[in-house]
Design a protein around this motif. Structure first.
Motif, PDB file in Angstrom:
ATOM      1  N   LEU A 199       0.829  -1.213   0.000  1.00 15.70           N
ATOM      2  CA  LEU A 199       0.000   0.000   0.000  1.00 15.70           C
ATOM      3  C   LEU A 199       0.859   1.257   0.000  1.00 15.70           C
ATOM      4  CD1 LEU A 199      -2.891  -1.019   2.420  1.00 15.70           C
ATOM      5  CD2 LEU A 199      -2.843  -1.087  -0.081  1.00 15.70           C
ATOM      6  N   ALA A 200       1.982   1.219   0.727  1.00 10.40           N
ATOM      7  CA  ALA A 200       2.892   2.363   0.702  1.00 10.40           C
ATOM      8  C   ALA A 200       3.430   2.582  -0.706  1.00 10.40           C
ATOM      9  CB  ALA A 200       4.032   2.138   1.692  1.00 10.40           C
ATOM     10  N   PHE A 201       3.767   1.489  -1.390  1.00 11.34           N
ATOM     11  CA  PHE A 201       4.224   1.586  -2.778  1.00 11.34           C
ATOM     12  C   PHE A 201       3.137   2.166  -3.676  1.00 11.34           C
ATOM     13  CE2 PHE A 201       4.087  -0.421  -6.973  1.00 11.34           C
ATOM     14  CZ  PHE A 201       5.270   0.059  -7.523  1.00 11.34           C
ATOM     15  N   ALA A 202       1.904   1.689  -3.521  1.00 14.69           N
ATOM     16  CA  ALA A 202       0.811   2.175  -4.368  1.00 14.69           C
ATOM     17  C   ALA A 202       0.571   3.661  -4.151  1.00 14.69           C
ATOM     18  CB  ALA A 202      -0.461   1.377  -4.073  1.00 14.69           C
ATOM     19  N   ALA A 203       0.737   4.116  -2.892  1.00 12.22           N
ATOM     20  CA  ALA A 203       0.430   5.509  -2.564  1.00 12.22           C
ATOM     21  C   ALA A 203       1.565   6.469  -2.897  1.00 12.22           C
ATOM     22  CB  ALA A 203       0.083   5.616  -1.077  1.00 12.22           C
ATOM     23  N   SER A 204       2.814   5.992  -2.840  1.00 10.57           N
ATOM     24  CA  SER A 204       3.949   6.902  -2.992  1.00 10.57           C
ATOM     25  C   SER A 204       4.775   6.649  -4.239  1.00 10.57           C
ATOM     26  CB  SER A 204       4.866   6.784  -1.768  1.00 10.57           C
ATOM     27  OG  SER A 204       5.487   5.511  -1.723  1.00 10.57           O
ATOM     28  N   GLY A 205       4.636   5.469  -4.831  1.00  7.13           N
ATOM     29  CA  GLY A 205       5.417   5.155  -6.012  1.00  7.13           C
ATOM     30  C   GLY A 205       6.687   4.392  -5.741  1.00  7.13           C
ATOM     31  N   GLN A 206       7.005   4.186  -4.455  1.00  5.09           N
ATOM     32  CA  GLN A 206       8.151   3.342  -4.138  1.00  5.09           C
ATOM     33  C   GLN A 206       7.929   2.687  -2.786  1.00  5.09           C
ATOM     34  OE1 GLN A 206      11.642   5.871  -4.140  1.00  5.09           O
ATOM     35  NE2 GLN A 206      11.620   5.997  -1.930  1.00  5.09           N
ATOM     36  N   GLY A 207       8.635   1.582  -2.561  1.00  8.16           N
ATOM     37  CA  GLY A 207       8.462   0.840  -1.324  1.00  8.16           C
ATOM     38  C   GLY A 207       8.926   1.627  -0.111  1.00  8.16           C
ATOM     39  N   PRO A 208       8.429   1.290   1.064  1.00  8.58           N
ATOM     40  CA  PRO A 208       8.755   2.051   2.275  1.00  8.58           C
ATOM     41  C   PRO A 208      10.183   1.859   2.744  1.00  8.58           C
ATOM     42  CG  PRO A 208       7.445   0.126   2.826  1.00  8.58           C
ATOM     43  CD  PRO A 208       7.468   0.201   1.336  1.00  8.58           C
ATOM     44  N   PHE A 209      10.905   0.901   2.174  1.00  5.46           N
ATOM     45  CA  PHE A 209      12.299   0.702   2.544  1.00  5.46           C
ATOM     46  C   PHE A 209      13.223   0.988   1.369  1.00  5.46           C
ATOM     47  CE2 PHE A 209       9.651  -1.826   5.330  1.00  5.46           C
ATOM     48  CZ  PHE A 209      10.064  -1.336   6.565  1.00  5.46           C
ATOM     49  N   GLY A 210      12.688   1.739   0.411  1.00  7.13           N
ATOM     50  CA  GLY A 210      13.495   2.207  -0.690  1.00  7.13           C
ATOM     51  C   GLY A 210      13.682   1.175  -1.773  1.00  7.13           C
ATOM     52  N   ARG A 211      14.690   1.397  -2.582  1.00 14.44           N
ATOM     53  CA  ARG A 211      15.041   0.510  -3.671  1.00 14.44           C
ATOM     54  C   ARG A 211      16.515   0.178  -3.566  1.00 14.44           C
ATOM     55  NH1 ARG A 211      12.248   3.687  -8.777  1.00 14.44           N
ATOM     56  NH2 ARG A 211      10.250   4.095  -7.788  1.00 14.44           N
ATOM     57  N   GLY A 212      16.952  -0.724  -4.427  1.00 14.02           N
ATOM     58  CA  GLY A 212      18.371  -1.025  -4.458  1.00 14.02           C
ATOM     59  C   GLY A 212      18.649  -2.483  -4.220  1.00 14.02           C
ATOM     60  N   SER A 213      19.781  -2.751  -3.598  1.00 16.37           N
ATOM     61  CA  SER A 213      20.241  -4.114  -3.405  1.00 16.37           C
ATOM     62  C   SER A 213      19.358  -4.850  -2.412  1.00 16.37           C
ATOM     63  CB  SER A 213      21.672  -4.101  -2.885  1.00 16.37           C
ATOM     64  OG  SER A 213      21.715  -3.512  -1.602  1.00 16.37           O
ATOM     65  N   ALA A 214      19.254  -6.162  -2.623  1.00 18.81           N
ATOM     66  CA  ALA A 214      18.559  -6.994  -1.647  1.00 18.81           C
ATOM     67  C   ALA A 214      19.208  -6.861  -0.287  1.00 18.81           C
ATOM     68  CB  ALA A 214      18.586  -8.452  -2.118  1.00 18.81           C
ATOM     69  N   HIS A 215      20.520  -6.816  -0.298  1.00 14.50           N
ATOM     70  CA  HIS A 215      21.312  -6.655   0.919  1.00 14.50           C
ATOM     71  C   HIS A 215      20.849  -5.446   1.736  1.00 14.50           C
ATOM     72  CE1 HIS A 215      25.804  -6.050   2.294  1.00 14.50           C
ATOM     73  NE2 HIS A 215      24.962  -5.765   3.247  1.00 14.50           N
ATOM     74  N   GLY A 216      20.837  -4.285   1.113  1.00 13.14           N
ATOM     75  CA  GLY A 216      20.448  -3.070   1.821  1.00 13.14           C
ATOM     76  C   GLY A 216      18.996  -3.079   2.247  1.00 13.14           C
ATOM     77  N   LEU A 217      18.125  -3.586   1.395  1.00 17.10           N
ATOM     78  CA  LEU A 217      16.702  -3.651   1.728  1.00 17.10           C
ATOM     79  C   LEU A 217      16.460  -4.534   2.937  1.00 17.10           C
ATOM     80  CD1 LEU A 217      15.364  -3.910  -1.899  1.00 17.10           C
ATOM     81  CD2 LEU A 217      14.684  -2.156  -0.266  1.00 17.10           C
ATOM     82  N   MET A 218      17.116  -5.681   2.992  1.00 11.60           N
ATOM     83  CA  MET A 218      16.936  -6.584   4.125  1.00 11.60           C
ATOM     84  C   MET A 218      17.345  -5.916   5.431  1.00 11.60           C
ATOM     85  SD  MET A 218      18.324 -10.170   2.560  1.00 11.60           S
ATOM     86  CE  MET A 218      17.486 -10.987   1.199  1.00 11.60           C
TER      87      MET A 218
END
Length: 703
Positions: A199-218
């Motif tokens: 829902l955060a992605f749908a409302a803002s256009g990106q995920g609530p933990f950003g984009r990028g490497s799987a490493h950083g997202l985790m």
């Protein structure tokens, strides 16, 4: 289609290839009666694995029990055939990921309607005893009669296979729950977390933990708060609750449904979610156009183009839309080792992604804030320098000036003598007691021969990176923190124990008999190394504990927390003997005792501080940077710091003067520093995917 693609799967004629994922390929099939289905064919190597077909059959049986209006149900399967496959209802429409990529974030009313539909879908899935485990924008299809959730109920069989076989972690970085990354029990709250991220992605256009490497997202999912910039205010509180780290604090799917009722959120009625009025007009037109484009016979999948939409933050598993988007499952064993995105400070989340859909890559690195606003610098303007630091208070009052300062003795600039590459992001470094080996923590543990600069050992990836490495005093064991606590035998190059699954940093006592671990649950745990049993849990901090260090005599333990305090503990009595306050920023990342045990150094968002352990008073404060790491030289006369401006610093503890600025890291911040036992070499680690060795003999350090 390719010559190797089948023309029939079970009773279904293959019309086209929709995509591929970690589980296998997905085809558009047509039944003899003309019904269209999405047929997922399991990879042969998975199907041949012992126990997989049994797990797969069990999950398929459970998924068949799901009967929800907003789900694309399983209609057929053959777990025991020569080729294992299952068929689901084909939903002609547009993946949410594609809709947002093409038309931008959805309006507030559409997000509320979408959330209600997805919550109802999850309620039906959970009622059948199934956990989705991979809810993400590409697993949400927007159709003329409402949103549909796809790919539920089959990830558990694959997850069990992947984790035991190759280190693959099922799910999509950016939309996984903390439980999926830390090994905690998985239940409906895990899907609620993913729902909040969607829902955060749908409302803002990106995920609530950003984009990028799987490493950083985790890392950000487990350790940092979501960035809900762009989420409408009336939806923000609910989405934030869905994204709580504590699964007991998340609402149930029923609670989400109740909150998203029109009367609850105070939004105007835009029509039933069962017709196209709930969607923006442009999205509705795309959905209707896609729905009318049903192939009559075998066709090739659409060609990939520079504008082809993908899931933010991942190439992830099994997602199928009418567009035929290919979304492979994220594999930490490969993504973490090869990831090229960077992450700045823990606490300033911010994302970058280089993707097939043409999303721009933010030069500031793998973080959540850099895509939206510049990171504020805490420069000391009175000194006229952006990169400098100021030392004030207590026994010493002096200006610690960077090379660009223009006043006071000029600090030297030093470049690394050795660059060790082949990592993911390097968040921890440690020398062996004899100084011959360097350990680096990244997506895995790597050991390096300092003399030859060769990699001598590498551990298997575990699906998350190591934020802390520590050698035992005898050099025979390495402790690893950052996910599950692991003990690694240096001689056999094998993991000999896996203990608590939610450990941040680790420290051995000087005698090697006790191991301290900082925890995300606001505690410090002590372990008996010989028996590998937990002997004490130290409580008192009110936020996550990050840095831990034993005093040289082993009698005192220091712990730095994100509650702005450092606590000192008597190891024998397990009593909190002192609480050091003075940091104004919330996060304390590292603590280190001087070799004589009289001084404690701390690193945080706002400053690095030196404390007199006996008086519990601050004797010096370094400002002008965010500090992530601190280490004393073996003689205690030099302090090394890792900072957020791509550099490390060396400081004369007695005079308060800057000795040198260590430049050369190319990304984000220096997160780790360590002196060799003889004090002649400094090791650093950064998100530029290198560890660097610095020859300090030319600096004539204090004696």
């Amino acid at each position: 289609m390719e010559p190797s693609d089948p023309t029939e799967i079970g009773p279904y004629q293959v019309v086209g290839r929709l995509g591929a994922g970690g589980m296998g390929r997905v085809y558009l099939g047509r039944s003899r009666g003309g019904r269209l289905v999405a047929v997922k064919v399991v990879r042969p190597e998975l199907a041949e694995e012992l126990g997989f077909r049994r797990r797969f059959a069990r999950e398929v049986d459970a998924a068949r029990r799901v009967n929800g209006l907003f789900t694309a149900g399983v209609v057929d399967a053959d777990p025991d055939g020569e080729v294992a496959w299952l068929a689901t209802v084909y939903v002609p429409g547009v993946a949410l990921s594609e809709a947002v990529a093409e038309h931008g974030p959805l309006p507030e009313t559409a997000v509320a309607a979408l959330g209600a539909g997805l919550a109802e879908a999850l309620a039906a899935i959970h009622a059948a005893g199934v956990i989705h485990r991979d809810l993400k924008p590409s697993n949400v299809l927007l159709s003329v009669d409402g949103p549909r959730v796809i790919d539920f109920g089959i990830s558990l069989a694959t997850e069990a296979s992947a984790l035991t076989g190759t280190g693959v972690l099922m799910g999509t970085p950016g939309f996984m729950s903390p439980e999926q990354l830390t090994g905690a029990p998985i239940g409906p709250p895990s899907d609620v977390f993913s729902l909040g991220a969607v829902l955060a992605f749908a409302a803002s256009g990106q995920g609530p933990f950003g984009r990028g490497s799987a490493h950083g997202l985790m890392f950000r999912i487990v350790h940092e708060e979501p960035d809900l910039t762009g989420v409408p205010e009336r939806l923000r509180e609910l989405i934030a609750r869905c994204l709580s780290k504590d699964r007991t604090q998340r609402p149930s799917v029923t609670g989400v449904l109740e909150r998203l009722a029109v009367s609850s959120v105070g939004l105007p009625d835009t029509g039933s979610v069962l017709d196209a009025r709930w969607m923006p007009a442009a999205v509705a037109r795309t959905v209707k156009l896609r729905s009318s484009a049903v192939p009559a016979g075998p066709v090739d999948p659409p060609e990939a183009t520079a504008t082809r939409p993908i899931d933010p933050a991942s190439h992830s598993g099994g997602a199928v839309s009418a567009s035929g988007a290919d979304t492979d499952e994220a594999t930490p064993a490969t993504l973490l080792a090869d990831e090229a995105a960077r992450r700045p400070s823990p606490g300033s989340p911010a994302p970058t992604e280089t993707a097939a859909n043409g999303d721009r890559e933010h030069a500031t690195g793998d973080t959540a804030e850099s895509a939206r606003k510049p990171i504020p610098r805490r420069a000391v303007l009175a000194l006229g320098t952006l990169g400098g630091a100021t030392l004030v208070g207590g026994a010493v009052t002096a200006a610690l000036l960077s090379q660009s300062s223009g006043s006071g003795p000029e600090a030297k600039t030093l470049t690394a003598t050795t660059v060790l590459s082949g990592h993911g992001n390097v968040r921890s470094v440690a020398f062996s007691p004899d100084g011959k080996t360097l350990a680096t923590g990244s997506a895995n543990l790597q050991l390096w021969d300092v003399a030859t600069e060769k990699n001598t050992a590498t551990s298997d990836p575990v699906g998350i990176f190591f934020t802390s490495v520590a050698f035992s005093p005898d050099g025979k064991t390495v402790a690893l923190g950052g996910g599950p606590l692991q003990l690694w035998d240096v001689a056999t190059e094998k993991t000999i124990a896996t203990l608590n699954p939610n450990v941040w940093n680790v420290a051995f006592s000087p005698d090697g008999k006790t191991l301290a671990t900082s925890m995300g649950d606001y505690t410090v745990w002590l372990w008996d190394v010989a028996t590998r049993r937990n002997t004490a849990i130290l409580t008192g901090h009110t936020d996550r504990v990050y840095g831990v260090a034993f005093s040289p005599d082993g009698k005192t333990l220091a712990a730095g927390s994100w509650d702005k305090t450092v606590r000192l503990w008597d190891v024998a009595t397990e009593k909190n003997t002192a609480t050091l306050t003075g940091h104004t920023a919330s996060r304390i990342y590292a603590v280190a005792f001087s070799p004589d045990g009289k001084t404690l150094a701390t690193a945080s968002d706002d400053a690095a501080q030196l404390w007199d352990v006996a008086t519990e008073k601050t004797i010096a404060t370094l400002t002008g940077n965010t500090f992530y790491a601190v280490a004393f030289s073996p003689d205690g006369k030099t302090l090394a710091t890792g900072m957020n401006n791509y550099t490390a610093g060396l400081w004369d503890v007695a005079t308060g003067k800057s000795i040198a600025t260590l430049t050369g890291h190319t990304v984000s911040s220096v997160f780790a520093v360590a002196f060799s036992p003889d004090g002649k070499t400094l090791a650093t680690g950064s998100d530029d995917q290198t560890a660097r060795l610095w020859d300090l003999t030319s600096l004539h350090l204090p004696v």
